[in-house]
Design an enzyme around this catalytic site. Structure first.
Site, PDB file in Angstrom:
ATOM      1  N   VAL A  83      70.937  33.013 -67.349  1.00 26.46           N
ATOM      2  CA  VAL A  83      71.906  33.451 -67.523  1.00 26.46           C
ATOM      3  C   VAL A  83      71.566  34.271 -66.179  1.00 26.46           C
ATOM      4  CG1 VAL A  83      73.520  33.945 -68.226  1.00 26.46           C
ATOM      5  CG2 VAL A  83      72.500  32.398 -69.780  1.00 26.46           C
ATOM      6  N   GLY A  84      70.626  35.554 -66.662  1.00 28.95           N
ATOM      7  CA  GLY A  84      70.473  36.487 -66.414  1.00 28.95           C
ATOM      8  C   GLY A  84      68.911  36.106 -65.458  1.00 28.95           C
ATOM      9  N   GLY A 163      82.013  40.557 -70.901  1.00 28.95           N
ATOM     10  CA  GLY A 163      81.928  39.067 -70.393  1.00 28.95           C
ATOM     11  C   GLY A 163      81.943  37.740 -71.399  1.00 28.95           C
ATOM     12  N   ARG A 248      68.693  41.945 -72.915  1.00 31.44           N
ATOM     13  CA  ARG A 248      68.022  42.849 -72.888  1.00 31.44           C
ATOM     14  C   ARG A 248      67.163  44.384 -72.608  1.00 31.44           C
ATOM     15  NH1 ARG A 248      68.316  37.640 -70.938  1.00 31.44           N
ATOM     16  NH2 ARG A 248      67.837  36.929 -68.852  1.00 31.44           N
ATOM     17  N   HIS A 296      63.348  36.509 -78.972  1.00 31.19           N
ATOM     18  CA  HIS A 296      64.494  36.403 -77.938  1.00 31.19           C
ATOM     19  C   HIS A 296      64.557  34.569 -78.056  1.00 31.19           C
ATOM     20  CE1 HIS A 296      64.866  36.962 -73.566  1.00 31.19           C
ATOM     21  NE2 HIS A 296      66.125  36.359 -74.364  1.00 31.19           N
ATOM     22  N   ILE A 297      65.340  34.340 -79.400  1.00 27.42           N
ATOM     23  CA  ILE A 297      66.072  33.275 -79.094  1.00 27.42           C
ATOM     24  C   ILE A 297      67.054  32.746 -79.179  1.00 27.42           C
ATOM     25  CG2 ILE A 297      64.032  32.858 -81.344  1.00 27.42           C
ATOM     26  CD1 ILE A 297      65.789  33.571 -83.230  1.00 27.42           C
ATOM     27  N   GLY A 298      67.722  33.798 -78.435  1.00 26.98           N
ATOM     28  CA  GLY A 298      69.649  33.576 -78.096  1.00 26.98           C
ATOM     29  C   GLY A 298      69.978  31.846 -77.676  1.00 26.98           C
TER      30      GLY A 298
END
Lengths: 334, 334
Positions: A83-84, A163, A248, A296-298
């Site tokens: 996404v980023g 957002g 982030r 970082h398992i979002g």
């Protein structure tokens, strides 16, 4: 029919074979079906050996000036499954006329789920709680405050960046008997319902820090937000505040966070993102009981990963057949 | 004025001094300001040495026939610092006409919060995730399934016992894009809104097991529910189902649960309650990666604990001044 030159596509990560089959008819693939991660150096040498027309990228490969100049004029498009796109030098891509496809939207639900997970496990101190079960500490105290967590009931939630994801987080927290939601960002949002108008309040960053019991970072990383959570920010937060970051790592000054957690300037933090990733196992933040870190398992949910790859594959196929991508980074606004 | 004999109160656990101060005005206290837990033996010998008129005790203290007979006729009231009451021999109390004060209601929010914490922590594999950060496993795999969790999106939630806490859990799960909520129990509930009528469905226990992606135990422990989750129940559950228990350990047959988790009959479990409590540190369930165990912290939040203590104090003061208790257990209706 005629001998059309097929575009060459570099893929840096193992992906399910169904996607490979979809790409093969159109592209010459530079792809290895193995589960080991590919380093930045390895990517650079693969690009040097055989410059690609397009790249399908997962994870933290930096699309910087160096990589782009090695790739040279041949490179037409970069498809990131994320996404980023803060790992991409967007300006340099613009200068070189390289288009960027990305995969927004689908991930909002699972990232929001993880944000709430992190908020709850941090406020309920579950790292300490699980350890107490294993090391026999459970049952040794009759203190009624033992393992007590910070309640969500009647709390003020602060969301930095309301957002897609920020709003999905807010919606999930609403039934937890919270009092109100403060948010900051570029502009105020319009809400239709009276309920929402009462619940949400647009404030300055400093006010959000001062008033919130839980602060959730859900904004993009850019020049304005880099190290936004620095020493000064932590000084303004409540001493019993809990900080959650699912955006982030670079938005937080980690040295300042370490001091704030160590000195009791804030109560605890839950992080899904760090600098660097992976975080070195001897990093000072890992010595703190009041800092919960997950790797970082979002976006870590299989159905979502499939959707993100599908969008990237569609971005690639569309672009090379002259159609608009499903989701293209708008270089003028970036 | 006149020399009234002050009632004697035995407090078996440590309390905040503010509560001790208000109780001291009325009672002669048998109280030690230390965080150690009293054993059953210690409780018995203190009662034998100085038979109290009332006992104030948490859910970890077993008030059985032996304790009640040791206190003898002098005992006029029991003040339970708990919502549940299966640690009390109700029959014996009824026989002797001893009224019981307890603290229902106040724990609804915090217990529901804990249920969601446990559900999310289990489905997102938070214990494993935290470990990979510490042991350096983070970043060593490019497998797309690495640390993927079970999504809540479009899932079917099964709640065994839709009382106050069960309903609070359901309300918190609603915004997580779930598909529907099945519930079982003694009777069907009435919902006013059409939305709720569509969302909630009353089913038999077997159907709930068969259909649910997440099964949450939120019922009381009694003769009907003891070992309700046995070998046969696990056989009926989905292989990727996740079981959450925030009610009482005795509702689950732990040997059967171990086998079900070990053999992949169900995917994972999250337990806030076990048999016994504390669970021995060498218990087989603690060897399983897919079993997350908390040390009964469902109600562990400072605000809720404070409210409970206040209700206990009020129950005691009211009773001994001839007024109705704030919350008296209706033994006859059980």
């Amino acid at each position: 029919m005629t001998s059309i030159i097929r575009p060459r596509l570099l893929i840096n990560n193992q992906i399910p074979s169904q996607f490979i089959r979809a790409l093969e008819p159109v592209f010459d693939l530079d792809y290895q079906d193995i589960a080991t991660p590919v380093s930045q150096e390895q990517i650079l040498s693969r690009i040097r050996a055989q410059p690609p027309d397009a790249m399908l990228l997962f994870g933290k490969i930096l699309i910087d000036k160096e990589l782009l100049s090695i790739a040279g004029d041949k490179l037409k498009m970069v498809a990131t499954t994320s996404v980023g796109y803060d790992h991409i030098d967007v300006k340099e891509c613009q200068n070189r006329g390289i288009s960027i496809g990305y995969a927004p939207g689908v991930i909002a639900d699972v990232v929001a789920d993880l944000a709430v997970t992190l908020l709850l496990v941090t406020s309920k101190r579950i790292n300490e709680a699980m350890r107490a079960v294993r090391n026999g500490e459970w049952g040794t105290s009759s203190d009624i405050g033992w393992m007590c967590g910070k309640p969500l009931a009647n709390s003020t939630i602060g969301i930095v960046g309301l957002g897609h994801i920020g709003l999905a987080i807010a919606r999930r927290l609403q039934p937890f008997s919270i009092q109100r939601i403060l948010y900051c960002g570029k502009h105020e949002k319009q809400f239709d319902s009276e309920n929402d108008k009462k619940l949400f309040q647009f404030v300055q960053f400093e006010e959000l820090l001062r008033l919130s019991d839980f602060v959730i970072i859900a904004c993009a990383l850019n020049d304005e937000t880099r190290n936004m959570f620095n020493r000064k920010a932590f000084e303004q937060m409540k001493n019993d505040a809990i900080l959650v970051n699912i955006a982030r790592g670079g938005i937080i000054d980690q040295d300042a966070l370490y001091d704030a957690l160590k000195n009791g300037q804030i109560q605890a933090a839950g992080l899904d993102v760090t600098v660097p990733e992976p975080l070195p196992t001897d990093h000072p933040l890992l010595t703190l009981d009041n800092c919960i870190i997950v790797p970082h398992i979002g976006g870590g949910d299989l159905s979502v990963r499939y959707q993100m790859i599908q969008i990237s594959v569609d971005n690639l196929l569309n672009f090379f057949s002259g159609k608009p991508m499903v989701h293209q980074v708008n270089l003028d606004n970036a | 004025m006149t020399s009234i004999i002050r009632p004697r109160l035995f407090i078996t656990f440590q309390m905040s001094s503010q509560f001790i101060r208000s109780l001291k005005r009325v009672f002669d206290l048998d109280y030690q300001d230390i965080p150690a837990c009293l054993s059953h033996e210690q409780i018995l010998s203190r009662i034998r040495a100085n038979p109290p008129n009332a006992i104030l005790f948490p859910a970890t203290a077993k008030i059985d026939k032996e304790v009640i007979s040791a206190a003898g006729d002098k005992l006029k009231m029991l003040a339970a610092f708990s919502v549940g009451y299966n640690h009390i021999d109700l029959k014996e109390c009824k026989k002797r006409g001893i009224p019981i004060g307890y603290t229902p209601g106040v724990l609804t929010d915090t217990t529901a919060d804990s249920a969601i914490t446990l559900l999310l922590a289990t489905s997102r594999r938070i214990a494993e995730a935290m470990r990979t950060v510490r042991n350096g496993e983070w970043g060593t795999s490019s497998d797309m399934m690495w640390m993927c969790g079970k999504p809540l999106i479009n899932s079917t939630i099964g709640i065994v016992g839709l009382g106050r806490i069960g309903l609070a859990i359901a309300r918190r799960l609603q915004p997580f894009s779930i598909q529907r909520i099945l519930y079982s129990g003694t009777r069907e509930k009435y919902f006013d809104s059409d939305k709720d009528k569509k969302l909630f469905k009353f089913v038999q226990f077997e159907e709930l097991l068969h259909e649910s992606d997440f099964v949450i135990i939120a019922c009381a422990l009694n003769e009907k529910t003891a070992n309700m989750f046995n070998k046969k129940a696990f056989e009926q559950m989905k292989n990727d189902a996740i079981l959450i228990n925030i009610a009482r350990g005795g509702i689950v047959d732990q040997d059967a649960l171990y086998d079900a988790l070990k053999n992949g009959q169900i995917r994972a479990a999250g337990l806030d309650v076990t048999v016994p409590e504390p669970l021995p540190t060498d218990h087989p369930l603690l060897t399983l990666e897919n079993c997350t165990i908390f040390p009964h912290i469902g109600s562990a939040d400072e605000y809720a604990r404070h409210q409970m203590a206040q209700i206990c104090v009020d129950n005691l003061l009211n009773f001994f001044s001839g007024k109705p208790m704030v919350h008296q257990l209706q033994i006859d209706k059980l």
